[in-house]
Design an enzyme around this catalytic site. Structure first.
Site, PDB file in Angstrom:
ATOM      1  N   LYS A 105     -26.442 -33.105 -21.165  1.00  0.00           N
ATOM      2  CA  LYS A 105     -27.142 -34.198 -21.836  1.00  0.00           C
ATOM      3  C   LYS A 105     -26.893 -34.506 -23.226  1.00  0.00           C
ATOM      4  CE  LYS A 105     -28.924 -31.088 -24.663  1.00  0.00           C
ATOM      5  NZ  LYS A 105     -29.113 -31.086 -26.155  1.00  0.00           N
TER       6      LYS A 105
ATOM      7  N   PRO B  21     -17.994 -25.348 -23.949  1.00  0.00           N
ATOM      8  CA  PRO B  21     -18.250 -23.931 -24.417  1.00  0.00           C
ATOM      9  C   PRO B  21     -19.767 -24.037 -24.985  1.00  0.00           C
ATOM     10  CG  PRO B  21     -16.566 -25.349 -25.963  1.00  0.00           C
ATOM     11  CD  PRO B  21     -16.750 -26.181 -24.680  1.00  0.00           C
TER      12      PRO B  21
ATOM     13  N   GLY C 114     -23.182 -23.834 -27.281  1.00  0.00           N
ATOM     14  CA  GLY C 114     -23.308 -24.122 -28.532  1.00  0.00           C
ATOM     15  C   GLY C 114     -22.590 -25.693 -29.088  1.00  0.00           C
TER      16      GLY C 114
ATOM     17  N   GLY D 148     -24.441 -28.508 -28.043  1.00  0.00           N
ATOM     18  CA  GLY D 148     -25.654 -29.465 -27.852  1.00  0.00           C
ATOM     19  C   GLY D 148     -25.526 -30.341 -26.761  1.00  0.00           C
ATOM     20  N   LEU D 149     -24.910 -29.952 -25.799  1.00  0.00           N
ATOM     21  CA  LEU D 149     -24.743 -30.827 -24.589  1.00  0.00           C
ATOM     22  C   LEU D 149     -25.376 -30.190 -23.071  1.00  0.00           C
ATOM     23  CD1 LEU D 149     -20.826 -31.782 -24.738  1.00  0.00           C
ATOM     24  CD2 LEU D 149     -22.666 -33.059 -25.602  1.00  0.00           C
ATOM     25  N   GLY D 150     -26.216 -28.918 -23.490  1.00  0.00           N
ATOM     26  CA  GLY D 150     -27.097 -28.311 -22.569  1.00  0.00           C
ATOM     27  C   GLY D 150     -26.189 -27.995 -21.153  1.00  0.00           C
TER      28      GLY D 150
ATOM     29  N   GLY E 214     -25.484 -24.930 -20.280  1.00  0.00           N
ATOM     30  CA  GLY E 214     -26.058 -23.749 -19.627  1.00  0.00           C
ATOM     31  C   GLY E 214     -27.376 -24.355 -19.098  1.00  0.00           C
ATOM     32  N   SER E 215     -28.056 -25.095 -19.722  1.00  0.00           N
ATOM     33  CA  SER E 215     -29.320 -25.515 -19.109  1.00  0.00           C
ATOM     34  C   SER E 215     -29.140 -26.289 -17.790  1.00  0.00           C
ATOM     35  CB  SER E 215     -30.140 -26.657 -20.006  1.00  0.00           C
ATOM     36  OG  SER E 215     -30.194 -25.954 -21.349  1.00  0.00           O
TER      37      SER E 215
ATOM     38  N   ASP F 189     -34.972 -27.324 -22.507  1.00  0.00           N
ATOM     39  CA  ASP F 189     -33.899 -28.439 -21.894  1.00  0.00           C
ATOM     40  C   ASP F 189     -33.825 -28.344 -20.542  1.00  0.00           C
ATOM     41  OD1 ASP F 189     -33.622 -29.469 -24.531  1.00  0.00           O
ATOM     42  OD2 ASP F 189     -31.680 -28.951 -24.704  1.00  0.00           O
TER      43      ASP F 189
HETATM   44  C1  SUD Z   1     -31.840 -28.550 -29.938  1.00  0.00           C
HETATM   45  C2  SUD Z   1     -32.095 -28.871 -28.456  1.00  0.00           C
HETATM   46  C3  SUD Z   1     -32.494 -30.378 -28.445  1.00  0.00           C
HETATM   47  O1  SUD Z   1     -32.295 -30.838 -27.093  1.00  0.00           O
HETATM   48  O2  SUD Z   1     -30.850 -28.665 -27.659  1.00  0.00           O
HETATM   49  P1  SUD Z   1     -29.455 -27.828 -27.831  1.00  0.00           P
HETATM   50  O3  SUD Z   1     -28.718 -28.524 -29.371  1.00  0.00           O
HETATM   51  O4  SUD Z   1     -29.802 -26.379 -27.969  1.00  0.00           O
HETATM   52  O5  SUD Z   1     -28.606 -28.216 -26.797  1.00  0.00           O
HETATM   53  C4  SUD Z   1     -33.062 -28.052 -27.678  1.00  0.00           C
HETATM   54  O6  SUD Z   1     -34.267 -28.266 -28.390  1.00  0.00           O
HETATM   55  C5  SUD Z   1     -32.931 -26.606 -27.551  1.00  0.00           C
HETATM   56  O7  SUD Z   1     -33.309 -26.178 -26.487  1.00  0.00           O
HETATM   57  P2  SUD Z   1     -32.759 -25.043 -25.332  1.00  0.00           P
HETATM   58  O8  SUD Z   1     -31.144 -25.123 -25.820  1.00  0.00           O
HETATM   59  O9  SUD Z   1     -33.242 -24.993 -24.110  1.00  0.00           O
HETATM   60  O10 SUD Z   1     -33.324 -23.796 -26.189  1.00  0.00           O
HETATM   61  P3  SUD Z   1     -34.274 -22.407 -25.680  1.00  0.00           P
HETATM   62  O11 SUD Z   1     -33.413 -21.645 -24.917  1.00  0.00           O
HETATM   63  O12 SUD Z   1     -35.705 -22.872 -25.003  1.00  0.00           O
HETATM   64  O13 SUD Z   1     -34.704 -21.867 -27.165  1.00  0.00           O
HETATM   65  C6  SUD Z   1     -33.992 -21.241 -27.988  1.00  0.00           C
HETATM   66  C7  SUD Z   1     -34.122 -21.214 -29.418  1.00  0.00           C
HETATM   67  O14 SUD Z   1     -34.475 -22.358 -30.061  1.00  0.00           O
HETATM   68  C8  SUD Z   1     -35.641 -22.534 -30.788  1.00  0.00           C
HETATM   69  N1  SUD Z   1     -36.131 -23.550 -30.270  1.00  0.00           N
HETATM   70  C9  SUD Z   1     -36.198 -24.190 -28.962  1.00  0.00           C
HETATM   71  C10 SUD Z   1     -36.568 -25.216 -28.609  1.00  0.00           C
HETATM   72  C11 SUD Z   1     -37.511 -25.898 -29.439  1.00  0.00           C
HETATM   73  N2  SUD Z   1     -38.328 -27.152 -29.144  1.00  0.00           N
HETATM   74  N3  SUD Z   1     -37.961 -25.423 -30.702  1.00  0.00           N
HETATM   75  C12 SUD Z   1     -37.249 -24.263 -30.996  1.00  0.00           C
HETATM   76  O15 SUD Z   1     -37.452 -23.929 -32.053  1.00  0.00           O
HETATM   77  C13 SUD Z   1     -36.221 -21.268 -30.551  1.00  0.00           C
HETATM   78  O16 SUD Z   1     -36.003 -20.404 -31.756  1.00  0.00           O
HETATM   79  C14 SUD Z   1     -35.740 -20.750 -29.280  1.00  0.00           C
HETATM   80  O17 SUD Z   1     -35.705 -19.104 -29.413  1.00  0.00           O
HETATM   81  N1  ADP Z   2     -24.291 -20.514 -18.041  1.00  0.00           N
HETATM   82  C1  ADP Z   2     -24.183 -20.721 -19.050  1.00  0.00           C
HETATM   83  N2  ADP Z   2     -23.313 -21.691 -19.952  1.00  0.00           N
HETATM   84  C2  ADP Z   2     -23.625 -21.743 -21.195  1.00  0.00           C
HETATM   85  N3  ADP Z   2     -24.310 -21.162 -22.040  1.00  0.00           N
HETATM   86  C3  ADP Z   2     -24.958 -20.104 -21.563  1.00  0.00           C
HETATM   87  C4  ADP Z   2     -24.800 -19.912 -19.959  1.00  0.00           C
HETATM   88  N4  ADP Z   2     -25.697 -18.627 -19.782  1.00  0.00           N
HETATM   89  C5  ADP Z   2     -26.074 -18.448 -21.049  1.00  0.00           C
HETATM   90  N5  ADP Z   2     -25.714 -19.014 -22.056  1.00  0.00           N
HETATM   91  C6  ADP Z   2     -26.120 -19.149 -23.484  1.00  0.00           C
HETATM   92  O1  ADP Z   2     -27.092 -20.380 -23.702  1.00  0.00           O
HETATM   93  C7  ADP Z   2     -26.701 -20.957 -25.201  1.00  0.00           C
HETATM   94  C8  ADP Z   2     -26.144 -22.374 -24.926  1.00  0.00           C
HETATM   95  O2  ADP Z   2     -26.854 -23.043 -23.868  1.00  0.00           O
HETATM   96  P1  ADP Z   2     -26.499 -24.588 -23.507  1.00  0.00           P
HETATM   97  O3  ADP Z   2     -27.720 -24.936 -22.648  1.00  0.00           O
HETATM   98  O4  ADP Z   2     -25.152 -24.646 -22.906  1.00  0.00           O
HETATM   99  O5  ADP Z   2     -26.788 -25.109 -25.182  1.00  0.00           O
HETATM  100  P2  ADP Z   2     -26.049 -25.911 -26.050  1.00  0.00           P
HETATM  101  O6  ADP Z   2     -26.600 -27.318 -25.661  1.00  0.00           O
HETATM  102  O7  ADP Z   2     -26.617 -25.620 -27.419  1.00  0.00           O
HETATM  103  O8  ADP Z   2     -24.360 -25.915 -25.898  1.00  0.00           O
HETATM  104  C9  ADP Z   2     -25.651 -20.002 -25.761  1.00  0.00           C
HETATM  105  O9  ADP Z   2     -26.456 -19.021 -26.304  1.00  0.00           O
HETATM  106  C10 ADP Z   2     -25.139 -19.326 -24.405  1.00  0.00           C
HETATM  107  O10 ADP Z   2     -24.481 -17.841 -24.638  1.00  0.00           O
END
Ligand code: SUD
Ligand code: ADP
Length: 291
Positions: free
Chosen positions: A10, A94, A96, A98-100, A102-103, A132
């Site tokens: 995403k 990789p 970290g 922000g492209l989700g 892992g989600s 996410d």
């Molecule tokens: C910032 C966002 C924007 O879409 O994405 P990423 O940059 O990580 O992809 C999300 O809120 C990331 O969601 P996600 O990556 O699923 O995070 P989670 O595993 O649920 O939570 C990881 C940690 O981030 C914090 N967290 C997450 C979501 C949220 N709405 N508030 C938070 O404070 C919490 O500290 C939690 O322990």
């Molecule tokens: N299959 C997976 N792919 C990517 N990250 C994973 C996976 N399993 C666990 N993680 C952990 O989830 C976090 C990143 O998740 P991800 O949804 O890819 O987020 P982000 O959008 O922040 O890159 C990292 O802390 C990573 O170690």
């Protein structure tokens, strides 16, 4: 039997953090766009349910528990009885960034599990695995997401676009990023984020309507950006390049580290070589939606 599935990611086209909640999570107003088929999963099933292996192929190593393992454990804690499984994740992105990705891996596994078992995946399962995952498990291409990520409303498609995503050499831990913005905006000391839910919703609606009309919206708001830009001034050159190439919009995805730019599909072809001089960019992803 072997099953091969694609796994989506995403972009957060916009991202406002509206408040820090009592449980430590943050409420958001964010426009999510699906990035189709970023990675893939191959699931092999075995009669012996002691087989349980999650492996990644390629150069990307996941530290700690893999989210697919967390997903299997979550389903089993809800009474699902899965067969023996070997899951091979062909990782391209990789963690970290922000492209989700892992989600997306978790959502893709859940789609398979739903069909394999013929059982519905409930919202509490999605929420328990990650904020996410709900959007990525949904069928939506574009959604307005609120709450901590679990509430999403599908929005009609934007005009066809070319999407460029630049992945830098650094990654951003989501939990450290939330702690970072709390300190940046001083929210634990009486400060507040720039928008509340109402102003955030009004802003995102205006941006969505402009994009629907094919208008340039420039830099797209993301509350993580001012905090991250202090550590990485390199982003500015990317945005300047996007502005001078007449991008419709550009910004940071999620908590970083990736940045993106949207160009009209029927406009001039994007000149990807313009990004070659930015040596901090390690990987470029590109989608062209030519409907
Ligand atoms: C910032 C966002 C924007 O879409 O994405 P990423 O940059 O990580 O992809 C999300 O809120 C990331 O969601 P996600 O990556 O699923 O995070 P989670 O595993 O649920 O939570 C990881 C940690 O981030 C914090 N967290 C997450 C979501 C949220 N709405 N508030 C938070 O404070 C919490 O500290 C939690 O322990
Ligand atoms: N299959 C997976 N792919 C990517 N990250 C994973 C996976 N399993 C666990 N993680 C952990 O989830 C976090 C990143 O998740 P991800 O949804 O890819 O987020 P982000 O959008 O922040 O890159 C990292 O802390 C990573 O170690």
């Amino acid at each position: 039997m072997q099953y091969t599935l694609s796994s989506d990611g995403k972009l957060n086209l916009t991202l406002r953090i509206t408040e820090k909640r009592g449980d430590g999570y943050h409420n958001l107003v964010s426009l999510f766009l699906r990035l189709p088929a970023m990675e893939s999963l191959t699931i092999s099933t075995y009669k012996d349910n002691n087989v349980r292996e999650i492996a990644t192929t390629g150069h990307i190593v996941i530290d700690g528990k893999n989210i697919v393992e967390k997903t299997i454990e979550c389903l089993e804690s809800k009474g699902w009885s899965l067969p023996g499984l070997h899951v091979a994740l062909a990782k391209q992105i990789p963690p970290g960034t922000g492209l989700g990705a892992g989600s997306g891996n978790a959502a893709s596994f859940l789609r398979w599990a739903r069909l394999f078992e013929g059982s519905e995946v409930t919202s509490d399962i999605l929420e328990k695995i990650g904020s996410d995952v709900s959007f990525l498990y949904s069928r939506s291409f574009l959604s307005l997401v609120v709450g901590k990520g679990e509430k999403s409303a599908c929005r009609g498609p934007l005009p066809p676009m070319q999407i460029v995503v630049a992945i830098p050499g650094w990654g951003v831990s989501t939990s450290l990023a939330y702690a970072g913005v709390d300190a940046f905006y001083g929210v634990d000391k009486g400060g507040s984020f720039p928008c509340n839910e109402w102003t955030g919703l009004a802003e995102v609606e205006k941006i969505y309507q402009s994009l629907l009309r094919g208008e340039n919206v420039g830099f797209l708001p993301n509350d993580f950006y001012p905090w991250l830009a202090e550590q990485h001034p390199e982003y500015e050159a990317f945005f300047n390049e996007c502005e001078s190439s007449n991008a419709l919009g550009y910004g940071l995805s999620g908590s970083g580290s990736s940045v993106f730019a949207l160009f009209p599909a029927n406009g001039k072809p994007v000149k990807l070589s313009q990004f070659e001089k930015m040596e901090w960019i390690q990987q470029i992803l590109f989608w062209s939606d030519d409907r």
